[in-house]
Design a protein around this motif. Structure first.
Motif, PDB file in Angstrom:
ATOM      1  N   PHE A  84      54.710  20.686  25.434  1.00 42.79           N
ATOM      2  CA  PHE A  84      54.078  21.814  24.563  1.00 42.79           C
ATOM      3  C   PHE A  84      55.362  22.987  24.003  1.00 42.79           C
ATOM      4  N   GLY A  85      56.698  22.032  23.846  1.00 41.46           N
ATOM      5  CA  GLY A  85      57.037  21.923  23.035  1.00 41.46           C
ATOM      6  C   GLY A  85      56.431  23.523  21.106  1.00 41.46           C
ATOM      7  N   ASN A  86      56.278  22.243  21.234  1.00 42.97           N
ATOM      8  CA  ASN A  86      55.685  23.435  19.797  1.00 42.97           C
ATOM      9  C   ASN A  86      54.994  24.209  20.421  1.00 42.97           C
ATOM     10  N   TRP A  87      54.216  24.684  21.437  1.00 48.49           N
ATOM     11  CA  TRP A  87      53.760  26.358  22.070  1.00 48.49           C
ATOM     12  C   TRP A  87      55.119  27.504  22.330  1.00 48.49           C
ATOM     13  N   VAL A  88      55.875  26.563  22.923  1.00 47.17           N
ATOM     14  CA  VAL A  88      56.900  27.484  23.508  1.00 47.17           C
ATOM     15  C   VAL A  88      57.424  27.797  22.614  1.00 47.17           C
ATOM     16  N   VAL A  89      58.811  27.319  21.169  1.00 49.37           N
ATOM     17  CA  VAL A  89      58.851  27.677  19.679  1.00 49.37           C
ATOM     18  C   VAL A  89      57.956  28.670  19.465  1.00 49.37           C
ATOM     19  N   MET A  90      56.388  28.817  19.241  1.00 50.06           N
ATOM     20  CA  MET A  90      56.069  29.895  18.902  1.00 50.06           C
ATOM     21  C   MET A  90      55.910  31.351  19.794  1.00 50.06           C
ATOM     22  N   LEU A  91      55.745  30.616  21.036  1.00 48.48           N
ATOM     23  CA  LEU A  91      55.633  31.909  22.027  1.00 48.48           C
ATOM     24  C   LEU A  91      57.261  32.610  22.259  1.00 48.48           C
ATOM     25  N   ILE A  92      58.095  32.138  21.847  1.00 44.01           N
ATOM     26  CA  ILE A  92      59.791  32.316  22.418  1.00 44.01           C
ATOM     27  C   ILE A  92      59.921  32.931  20.612  1.00 44.01           C
ATOM     28  N   GLN A  93      59.587  32.752  19.905  1.00 40.53           N
ATOM     29  CA  GLN A  93      59.405  33.939  18.683  1.00 40.53           C
ATOM     30  C   GLN A  93      58.156  35.395  18.180  1.00 40.53           C
ATOM     31  N   GLN A  94      57.824  35.483  19.576  1.00 38.88           N
ATOM     32  CA  GLN A  94      56.787  36.590  18.984  1.00 38.88           C
ATOM     33  C   GLN A  94      56.919  37.375  19.297  1.00 38.88           C
ATOM     34  N   PRO A  95      58.740  37.883  20.272  1.00 42.99           N
ATOM     35  CA  PRO A  95      59.121  38.949  20.389  1.00 42.99           C
ATOM     36  C   PRO A  95      59.778  39.634  19.172  1.00 42.99           C
ATOM     37  N   LEU A  96      60.593  38.868  18.474  1.00 43.21           N
ATOM     38  CA  LEU A  96      61.618  38.174  17.427  1.00 43.21           C
ATOM     39  C   LEU A  96      60.345  38.559  16.246  1.00 43.21           C
ATOM     40  N   GLU A  97      59.485  38.348  16.227  1.00 41.37           N
ATOM     41  CA  GLU A  97      58.449  38.396  14.973  1.00 41.37           C
ATOM     42  C   GLU A  97      57.513  40.294  15.656  1.00 41.37           C
ATOM     43  N   LYS A  98      57.879  40.442  16.635  1.00 36.10           N
ATOM     44  CA  LYS A  98      57.167  41.882  16.693  1.00 36.10           C
ATOM     45  C   LYS A  98      58.480  42.671  16.971  1.00 36.10           C
ATOM     46  N   ALA A  99      59.340  42.476  17.143  1.00 38.58           N
ATOM     47  CA  ALA A  99      60.291  43.614  16.138  1.00 38.58           C
ATOM     48  C   ALA A  99      61.107  43.529  14.958  1.00 38.58           C
ATOM     49  N   LEU A 100      60.615  42.839  14.112  1.00 36.43           N
ATOM     50  CA  LEU A 100      60.758  43.015  12.727  1.00 36.43           C
ATOM     51  C   LEU A 100      60.313  42.855  12.042  1.00 36.43           C
ATOM     52  N   THR A 101      59.160  42.961  12.692  1.00 38.62           N
ATOM     53  CA  THR A 101      57.208  43.786  11.790  1.00 38.62           C
ATOM     54  C   THR A 101      58.240  45.460  12.507  1.00 38.62           C
ATOM     55  N   LYS A 102      58.363  45.781  13.697  1.00 42.38           N
ATOM     56  CA  LYS A 102      58.596  47.305  13.338  1.00 42.38           C
ATOM     57  C   LYS A 102      60.100  48.105  12.486  1.00 42.38           C
ATOM     58  N   HIS A 103      60.793  47.317  12.698  1.00 45.13           N
ATOM     59  CA  HIS A 103      62.033  47.307  11.931  1.00 45.13           C
ATOM     60  C   HIS A 103      61.605  47.677  10.681  1.00 45.13           C
ATOM     61  N   TYR A 104      60.390  46.091   9.763  1.00 46.44           N
ATOM     62  CA  TYR A 104      60.146  46.298   8.333  1.00 46.44           C
ATOM     63  C   TYR A 104      59.627  47.696   7.537  1.00 46.44           C
ATOM     64  N   VAL A 105      58.732  47.883   8.867  1.00 48.21           N
ATOM     65  CA  VAL A 105      57.709  48.441   8.670  1.00 48.21           C
ATOM     66  C   VAL A 105      58.591  50.250   8.941  1.00 48.21           C
ATOM     67  N   ARG A 106      59.286  50.807   9.419  1.00 44.08           N
ATOM     68  CA  ARG A 106      59.707  51.908   9.939  1.00 44.08           C
ATOM     69  C   ARG A 106      61.184  51.828   8.501  1.00 44.08           C
TER      70      ARG A 106
END
Length: 451
Positions: free
Chosen positions: A31-53
């Motif tokens: 399940f390593g690939n799924w874990v990598v995608m999962l742990i990137q979600q908070p980072l991608e969400k925070a980056l999205t909010k950052h660049y939208v701001r």
């Protein structure tokens, strides 16, 4: 137990814990690939909010500057800023030269008209060949022209019929032809095989419809190209000159989640493999944590009185639940405000933000682990109170010192930023007082001490 027996018990518990961890890591590799995608979600969400701001602020500033320069815009800075936030899009300003557009558009229409004329000639040639019932020519150029006619028919037939091309609507002689049937007829004709008269008639009718469509399109292009040719000639009156006064200010909008900056980056070839292994180890450690915790508590229980061992088996499930609760709190609720706080420094200092996946994974490992360990505080307090190391009065009288110690421990267990320290220290302070309540109200059905 003697000291040697304690060492033997420690060796066995460590061996069993490592075996459990190894099994968990093997499962984590799946399940390593799924874990990598999962742990990137908070980072991608925070980056999205950052660049939208950032885009909100930038588009408002650009529109305000355009209005101040006397350039009319179809929307106000407030409306554009609100649109960026509500739709989660990024706005980028580009300068476009109308002269360049006119010249290139005229050239593109000319090339399109030539392509359609070639298609029309190929369709007409194929239609005449089918109507004449002549044998298949041996000339390579003639065969290529026939193939071109079939390709033009296949590419335009679905749009002409108004559907996806799986089957055409009924009502005409060519209405029963589908793309699959056209492909079969093409194969038969180009291989020199004979086809039925009914199929030949349907194919000829279909080619006639495509020919008419191309004829109408070419007429429209010729009319529009004539108008654009005059504009292109006027645009080329001063070739080589570029004047900034002629530029149009155009905003292009795209979804923020499609921006490449919202994804973590890998800067070396082997980094992705290392991340996969770390993520697999992280997942394996989590799923094997009940077994590892059991082995740890088993070793602790071996050196306790019989009545004290009761607390080990009571505390074990609560210890595991508190660890997972702390890790979940960090992953679900702490990452985003911590990242938002840290990203603000990049914005304040004017530094382009490009997080690396390896650094982010290290951050992911530290914070949930620190929260999980910190959330063991109520059980540790209860355990020490039950075995007589501390009393409830000690906890209550020293709570101010305990709060200071909690903040120091939170600073050690979290990354070096005040937001993550506060987000850990505040729940731990609440858990400290919860631990005192646990010591007061937890039942004391304990028998006399015995070995």
């Amino acid at each position: 137990m003697t000291f040697g027996e304690h060492l033997e018990e420690l060796r066995q518990c460590l061996f069993r814990a490592l075996w459990g961890l190894a099994v968990g890591v093997v499962i984590g590799l799946i399940f390593g690939n799924w874990v990598v995608m999962l742990i990137q979600q908070p980072l991608e969400k925070a980056l999205t909010k950052h660049y939208v701001r950032l885009s909100q602020r930038e588009v408002a500033r650009q529109i305000e500057a355009l209005r101040a320069a006397g350039v009319e815009t179809p929307f106000t800075e407030e409306a554009a800023s609100q649109f960026v936030l509500s739709k989660q899009v990024l706005a980028e300003e580009y300068l476009v030269s109308p002269r360049e557009l006119v010249v290139q558009f005229a050239s593109a229409l000319q090339a399109m008209r030539k392509k359609w004329q070639d298609d029309q000639n190929a369709v007409r040639g194929l239609r005449k060949f089918l109507e004449s019932k002549a044998p298949l020519p041996h000339d390579v150029n003639q065969l290529a022209q026939l193939l071109h006619g079939f390709e033009a028919l296949e590419s335009r037939w679905p749009a002409l019929q108004g559907n996806t091309g799986t089957s055409a609507p009924s009502g005409g002689s060519a209405g029963s032809l589908s793309l699959k049937e056209i492909a079969a007829l093409k194969q038969a004709v180009l291989s020199g095989k004979s086809i039925s008269e009914e199929a030949r008639k349907k194919l000829v009718d279909a080619l006639g419809q495509v020919y008419g469509q191309l004829e109408k399109g070419i007429a429209t292009l010729s009319r529009e190209h004539g108008d654009l040719t005059g504009l292109a000639s006027a645009a080329l009156l001063e070739p080589g000159r570029v004047d900034d006064s002629e530029f149009m200010h155009v905003f292009l909008w795209r979804p923020a989640k499609e921006d490449p900056r919202v994804r973590a980056k890998s800067l070396s070839a082997h980094e992705a493999f290392a991340i996969y292994m770390k993520a697999s180890f992280l997942f394996g450690a989590i799923i094997s944590s009940p077994w590892v915790f059991y082995q740890i508590w088993s070793f602790v229980a071996a050196g306790l009185y019989r009545h004290e061992r009761r607390f080990v088996y009571i505390f074990l499930p609560f210890s595991l639940a508190l660890f997972l609760a702390g890790a979940a709190l960090a992953f679900l609720y702490v990452f985003e405000p911590v990242l938002t706080f840290l990203f603000q420094f990049n914005d304040w200092l004017g530094i382009q933000l490009e997080p690396r996946i390896s650094e982010w994974l290290s951050f992911v490992l530290i914070l949930p682990l620190g929260f999980g360990i910190g959330f063991q505080l109520p059980l540790v307090m209860l355990f020490l109170e039950r075995i007589g190391v501390f009393t409830l009065q000690d906890y209550w009288s020293q709570w101010r010192i305990a709060v200071i110690v909690i903040f120091i421990i939170a600073a050690i267990l979290t990354p070096p930023d005040p937001s993550s320290q506060l987000l850990m220290a505040i729940p731990l302070c609440l858990l400290y007082f919860g631990g005192m309540a646990l010591c007061k109200f937890f039942p004391r059905n304990i028998t006399a001490p015995s070995r």
